[in-house]
Design an enzyme around this catalytic site. Structure first.
Site, PDB file in Angstrom:
ATOM      1  N   ASP A  16       0.862  -1.170   0.000  1.00  0.00           N
ATOM      2  CA  ASP A  16       0.000   0.000   0.000  1.00  0.00           C
ATOM      3  C   ASP A  16       0.915   1.242   0.000  1.00  0.00           C
ATOM      4  OD1 ASP A  16      -2.250   1.717   0.596  1.00  0.00           O
ATOM      5  OD2 ASP A  16      -1.583   1.725   2.685  1.00  0.00           O
ATOM      6  N   ASP A  18      -0.287   5.155   0.950  1.00  0.00           N
ATOM      7  CA  ASP A  18      -0.593   6.093   2.041  1.00  0.00           C
ATOM      8  C   ASP A  18      -0.573   5.445   3.426  1.00  0.00           C
ATOM      9  OD1 ASP A  18      -0.976   7.842   0.006  1.00  0.00           O
ATOM     10  OD2 ASP A  18      -3.139   8.070   0.263  1.00  0.00           O
ATOM     11  N   ASP A 211      -1.929  -0.694   6.035  1.00  0.00           N
ATOM     12  CA  ASP A 211      -2.297  -0.108   7.333  1.00  0.00           C
ATOM     13  C   ASP A 211      -3.797   0.117   7.488  1.00  0.00           C
ATOM     14  OD1 ASP A 211      -2.500   1.998   5.458  1.00  0.00           O
ATOM     15  OD2 ASP A 211      -2.357   3.444   7.088  1.00  0.00           O
TER      16      ASP A 211
HETATM   17 MG    MG Z   1      -3.052   3.125   3.675  1.00  0.00          MG
END
Ligand code: MG
Length: 267
Positions: A16, A18, A211
């Protein structure tokens, strides 16, 4: 007695952007640079798998010198595999036009205010996301998904409305995103199949780092799932077997996990 030859290993890293490989506030990947160069030297591809658009990801893969690696845009909307000057594309999502249409229907039939990137100017997106203006322009170049702002009490009814029509709602870092039945996991599975058939004599091992909730389908597909800690110290609580939870947040945690997993597996 002849000893069985040890199978060659092919490692892949799915990540991922961000809050994972990029700092959640500054979008910097400075602290992961060492790990990225290590992976490059080892010939291990880093496959960016983000809710960002193709145009946005292209900027980061240039900065990270990952231009020979495939990538996955818009929460698994499509897989782009470098081929000559361009890409081979595998589309898994529904076209943006259909997503805008279903949102128009939802506004009318639910009477719910929904504001999408389509309705926002680049200036507005830049402000909400803390993105530089030129990146906000690229964030509007959507092909398979639409990030929206919708109030909490309307999320449930909207989700149902979308599901009945073959669309879904996923929660990323800052927004809910409307997608057409795709997710990061389906795209990762597809790429893993391609790598396994390409390297049929080798053992393909994958690390996945994320996340947010929209990373869960991706983490469920890989051999080494990593949950990257947030700056607040908190992390995504999820039922993912043997997940590595990083000690450090963002790109620093990213590097920590990549080094630890590769080192332990080589002992
Ligand atoms: Mg993220």
């Amino acid at each position: 007695m002849r000893r069985r030859k040890k199978r060659k290993r092919v490692w892949l890293v799915f990540s991922d952007l961000d809050g994972t490989l990029l700092d959640e506030d500054t979008y910097s990947f400075e602290e992961a640079k060492g790990a990225l160069s290590f992976l490059k030297e080892e010939g291990i591809p880093v496959i960016l798998c983000s809710s960002k658009t193709r145009a946005e990801i292209e900027v980061y893969r240039r900065k990270m010198t990952l231009c020979d690696c495939p990538f996955i845009s818009e929460n698994g909307g499509a897989i782009f595999i470098p081929e000559g000057e361009g890409y081979g594309t595998i589309e898994l999502g529904k076209p943006y036009k259909l997503i805008l249409e279903v949102l128009t229907e939802a506004r009318k039939s639910l009477g719910v205010p929904i504001k999408g990137f389509y309705d926002m100017s680049p200036e507005e997106i830049s402000k909400i996301c803390g993105l530089p203006l030129e990146e906000a322009v690229l964030a509007k170049e959507r092909e398979y998904s639409e990030p929206i702002v919708v109030s909490d009490e309307n999320v449930g009814p909207l989700e149902l409305f979308l599901r009945e029509r073959g669309f879904s709602l996923t929660k990323g870092g800052r927004f809910f995103t409307v997608i057409g039945g795709n997710d990061k996991g389906k795209a990762v599975r597809k790429l893993l199949e391609l790598y396994r058939s390409k390297f049929s004599d080798a053992e393909v091992l994958s690390i996945g780092l994320g996340d947010g909730r929209n990373d869960l389908p991706m983490l469920a597909e890989v051999d080494f799932p990593v949950i990257v800690r947030k700056k607040s110290g908190d992390f995504l609580k999820a039922d993912i077997k043997d997940a590595y939870i990083t000690r450090y947040p963002g790109p620093r945690g990213w590097a920590e996990a990549v080094f630890n997993i590769l080192e332990v597996s080589r002992r």
